[in-house]
Write an enzyme that holds these catalytic residues in place. Structure first.
Site, PDB file in Angstrom:
ATOM      1  N   GLU A  25       0.828  -1.213   0.000  1.00 28.96           N
ATOM      2  CA  GLU A  25       0.000   0.000   0.000  1.00 28.96           C
ATOM      3  C   GLU A  25       0.859   1.259   0.000  1.00 28.96           C
ATOM      4  O   GLU A  25       2.076   1.213   0.223  1.00 28.96           O
ATOM      5  CB  GLU A  25      -0.947   0.016   1.202  1.00 28.96           C
ATOM      6  N   LYS A 159      -3.785  -1.615  15.472  1.00 27.63           N
ATOM      7  CA  LYS A 159      -3.366  -0.731  16.565  1.00 27.63           C
ATOM      8  C   LYS A 159      -4.503  -0.568  17.554  1.00 27.63           C
ATOM      9  O   LYS A 159      -5.670  -0.596  17.176  1.00 27.63           O
ATOM     10  CB  LYS A 159      -3.072   0.664  16.005  1.00 27.63           C
TER      11      LYS A 159
END
Ligand code: PSU
Ligand code: MN
Length: 305
Positions: A25, A159
């Site tokens: 990405e 996260k």
């Protein structure tokens, strides 16, 4: 489709010859890391993938085209240009039609990889269900993409800016296999612990490739989330990161930051508050994910041969 899709000749040749390819990405380059670490990491990740026998294909929208496979000059542009947008599924058509340049999120990169027939993709962390989503309904489009586009994403988990248990629930509802490599606990990006059990554990890239081959050979559409825990020596204590993340979330709340700005804001504040310590960990975990993704891609190609 050629008007909108630009596949690098090396990537095209590799795919034609049945060689392993790993998609990457670009949001992490344009919005996830500062210069020059962003471009250095992008190049290092590509060379790790080559070292493991696969061809890297970084994906981004440049001047109104989805590029699959970028040369150094284009990587440098994404790392330095000030007006690079952030494109998820929703944004792609807008930026293509208006000829703009945008880094692709996990969702948009999966779409690019899917169009080019690249089944394996490596990144750092994916988006998910945000804390407080019961009220804000802020759920990353990455999760829906995993449900519908047949690309496996190797990440270091998610996260704890996100609600990890709810993210796992959402993926279960949408039928996305979640497999952690070599650990029973689902990892939380900077730390190997999250407090959530991983739905499944497999021990080797080869076993993961077998699982993917089984899924796709049955025609079961959609991706898979492969969680690869950060190597111990680079991991940061969960308690320390949680305190910082909590502060970043409170700030974002006070400033009423929402929509596509929220994730970049949180990531940026975490970076500032940890004074670069988190950046070093971030770089190492991405490199580790790239190595594992390349190994999965190599095994998948031999299983499908
Ligand atoms: N989480 C990270 N690092 C990142 C991202 C998420 O730890 O760089 C980026 C990825 O590109 C991911 C995107 O796909 O943020 C999710 O954004 P949103 O929550 O707006 O869907
Ligand atoms: Mn969101």
């Amino acid at each position: 489709m050629d008007r909108w899709l630009n596949i690098h000749p090396e990537v095209e040749a590799a795919l034609r010859d049945g060689q392993p390819v790993v998609a990457l990405e670009s949001t992490i380059i344009s919005h996830g890391m500062p210069f020059p670490q962003n471009v250095e990491t992008a190049k290092r990740v590509e060379s790790i993938i080559r070292k493991h026998g696969a061809i890297p294909a970084t994906i981004a929208i440049l001047d109104g085209q989805i590029h699959v496979g970028l040369n150094e000059e284009l990587l440098h542009r994404l790392a330095t240009e000030p007006n690079v947008q952030k494109a998820s599924r929703r944004d792609i058509s807008i930026y293509l039609a208006s000829g703009q340049t945008a880094a692709t999120t996990v969702a948009a990169t999966m779409i690019g990889a899917g169009l080019a027939n690249i089944p394996i993709f490596a990144t750092g962390g994916i988006g998910g269900v945000h804390r407080g989503a019961a009220e804000t309904m802020d759920i990353s489009a990455d999760l829906q993409e995993l449900a519908q586009t047949s690309v496996a994403v190797v990440s270091a988990g998610v996260k704890s800016i996100l609600d990890i248990p709810l993210t796992l629930e959402y993926l279960e509802t949408h039928g996305v296999p979640v497999v952690t490599l070599g650990a029973s606990e689902f990892p939380a990006f900077y730390s190997r612990e999250s407090g959530s059990d991983s739905p499944y554990t497999l021990s080797t890239p080869e076993e993961i490739a077998k699982m993917l081959a089984a899924k796709w050979s049955l025609g079961l559409k959609g991706g898979a989330l492969i969680a690869n825990p950060i190597p111990e020596q680079y991991s940061l204590p969960q308690s320390k990161m949680d305190a910082i993340i909590q502060k970043a979330i409170e700030e974002a709340d006070e400033k009423a930051i929402s929509g596509k700005e929220l994730t970049p804001y949180l990531l940026h504040r975490i970076k500032e508050m940890t004074k670069g310590e988190s950046l070093a960990s971030n770089i190492e975990l991405v490199c580790h994910n790239a190595a594992i993704a390349a190994q999965i891609a190599v095994h998948l190609v031999s299983l499908q041969a």
